[in-house]
Design an enzyme around this catalytic site. Structure first.
Site, PDB file in Angstrom:
ATOM      1  N   HIS A 193      88.953  18.569 -63.872  1.00  0.00           N
ATOM      2  CA  HIS A 193      89.975  17.558 -64.324  1.00  0.00           C
ATOM      3  C   HIS A 193      90.075  16.326 -63.519  1.00  0.00           C
ATOM      4  O   HIS A 193      89.833  15.187 -63.854  1.00  0.00           O
ATOM      5  CB  HIS A 193      91.509  17.840 -64.834  1.00  0.00           C
ATOM      6  CG  HIS A 193      92.179  17.057 -65.647  1.00  0.00           C
ATOM      7  ND1 HIS A 193      92.868  16.219 -65.183  1.00  0.00           N
ATOM      8  CD2 HIS A 193      92.021  16.859 -67.210  1.00  0.00           C
ATOM      9  CE1 HIS A 193      93.589  15.588 -66.268  1.00  0.00           C
ATOM     10  NE2 HIS A 193      92.967  15.718 -67.523  1.00  0.00           N
ATOM     11  N   CYS A 194      90.075  16.525 -62.085  1.00  0.00           N
ATOM     12  CA  CYS A 194      90.052  15.543 -61.258  1.00  0.00           C
ATOM     13  C   CYS A 194      88.822  14.566 -61.029  1.00  0.00           C
ATOM     14  O   CYS A 194      89.003  13.436 -60.627  1.00  0.00           O
ATOM     15  CB  CYS A 194      90.319  16.025 -59.810  1.00  0.00           C
ATOM     16  SG  CYS A 194      91.812  17.241 -59.714  1.00  0.00           S
ATOM     17  N   ILE A 195      87.986  15.153 -61.486  1.00  0.00           N
ATOM     18  CA  ILE A 195      86.548  14.246 -61.338  1.00  0.00           C
ATOM     19  C   ILE A 195      85.801  13.796 -62.632  1.00  0.00           C
ATOM     20  O   ILE A 195      84.893  13.248 -62.842  1.00  0.00           O
ATOM     21  CB  ILE A 195      85.227  15.240 -60.761  1.00  0.00           C
ATOM     22  CG1 ILE A 195      84.812  16.309 -61.580  1.00  0.00           C
ATOM     23  CG2 ILE A 195      85.854  15.715 -59.390  1.00  0.00           C
ATOM     24  CD1 ILE A 195      83.832  17.028 -61.168  1.00  0.00           C
TER      25      ILE A 195
END
Length: 363
Positions: free
Chosen positions: A354-356
């Protein structure tokens, strides 16, 4: 080109959609810095290719890459992934990239201030000036107009249901290293104006040992309006147990902007994931960057998955809980194909799938 608008999305009738709503595509940034990614980021690059390839089954993907890495990325990525040149400091598109808002006809971008998760008070690297320009560059590439919000904020620190509810953590948004001059009420006012939010759900803490100061996207997310998934452990000796228990109680007593009680689903975390000696040794030791040391526990969570058109791309850790988490999420998301992607190499950099990624909703 992109015009800077002197207004707010709420005044102009725009809102931030839920991630589960239809996307025009996904944005990512290519990893390369050797003081965060081991072995010159080569293992991480393979993991990013796997994530981009998985998402590209469902919707268009754009990978932003520095000039130095452009040819390497183009050669590694499949042909159906668009590659564009963009200078950057690191590869966390969720956090430094734009937040898209829509009004049913057009999309616009909200450009937050970015300070690398804390600036000079515990931030994870310096400088971060190139990352702070990413949102504006994406707006230019897409020819969408832009709002500049006077708030330090990372995309991973918020989740919305698209119907007026925002979920976040006090550990992150009220941290003195983000907006020390603003009260909780002032932060809520800005989020209400720039995302069209009516109701806030404040969890206290994120995942244990999360270097982002407890981003909500690692501990709890909206699966659809009124339904959330929460990272969980049954091990009472694990520091995560009390954090998840406390958040569960907050969620149980919460209602959303539509007045609904929340349906809460617990997704058991993987067993503690520790950095191995050879993984730590592969990272360049540079002053001003968070060290990666053998034996450190990483903030591993299955909740850090990404919803795309007809799909859900979920991190796996070669852990006994992987298959259970994938099966649970598939049951909760019957309209989507759940795809597991080995994500230890992404976790070693400090975040996960999700962070990337950053969604661009369909206007």
């Amino acid at each position: 080109m992109s015009f800077l608008i002197d207004s707010t999305p709420r005044k102009d009738g725009f809102r931030m959609p839920g991630e589960f709503e239809t996307h025009a595509g996904t944005w990512m940034l290519w990893p390369e810095r050797p003081d965060n990614w081991r072995n010159g980021a080569k293992p991480a690059q393979k993991a990013f290719v796997a994530v981009a390839s998985a998402i590209a089954q469902f919707e268009p993907v754009t990978m932003c890459v520095s000039q130095v890495q452009f040819r390497n990325a183009r050669n590694m990525l499949p042909g159906n992934v668009r590659v564009v040149e963009m200078s950057n400091n690191d590869s966390w598109m969720r956090d430094c990239g734009p937040t898209f808002v829509v009004d049913g006809k057009t999309a616009r971008v909200v450009d937050w201030d970015f300070n690398a998760w804390g600036g000079l008070l515990g931030g994870l690297y310096f400088p971060w000036d190139l990352d702070d320009q990413v949102a504006g560059k994406v707006a230019d590439i897409e020819r969408v107009d832009r709002y500049k919000a006077p708030l330090v904020l990372e995309g991973g620190s918020i989740h919305v249901d698209g119907q007026g509810t925002l979920m976040t953590t006090k550990e992150c948004l009220l941290n003195e290293n983000r907006n020390p001059d603003k009260t909780q009420a002032e932060i809520e006012d800005l989020l209400a104006g720039y995302l069209n939010i009516k109701k806030f759900i404040w969890l206290n803490h994120g995942v244990y040992n999360d270097e982002t100061n407890g981003h909500v996207d690692n501990i709890c997310c909206f699966i659809r309006p009124g339904v959330v998934a929460l990272t969980w452990t049954d091990d009472k000796s694990d520091p995560q147990y009390e954090i998840s228990q406390e958040n569960y109680e907050i969620l149980q007593s919460a209602t959303d902007a539509q007045g609904r009680k929340l349906e809460i689903h617990k997704i058991h975390q993987p067993d503690p994931v520790l950095i191995r000696a050879e993984e730590a040794e592969g990272v360049d030791a540079v002053e001003g960057t968070l060290p990666r040391e053998a034996g450190d526990r990483m903030a591993a969570s299955y909740i850090n998955f990404y919803l795309c058109n007809g799909g859900a791309v979920v991190p796996t850790f070669d852990d006994p809980h992987d298959s259970l988490a994938l099966a649970e999420l598939q049951k909760l998301l019957p309209e989507r194909k759940v795809v597991g992607v080995p994500a230890r190499e992404i976790l070693l950099g400090g975040g996960n799938i999700h962070c990337i990624t950053q969604q661009q909703p369909k206007a």
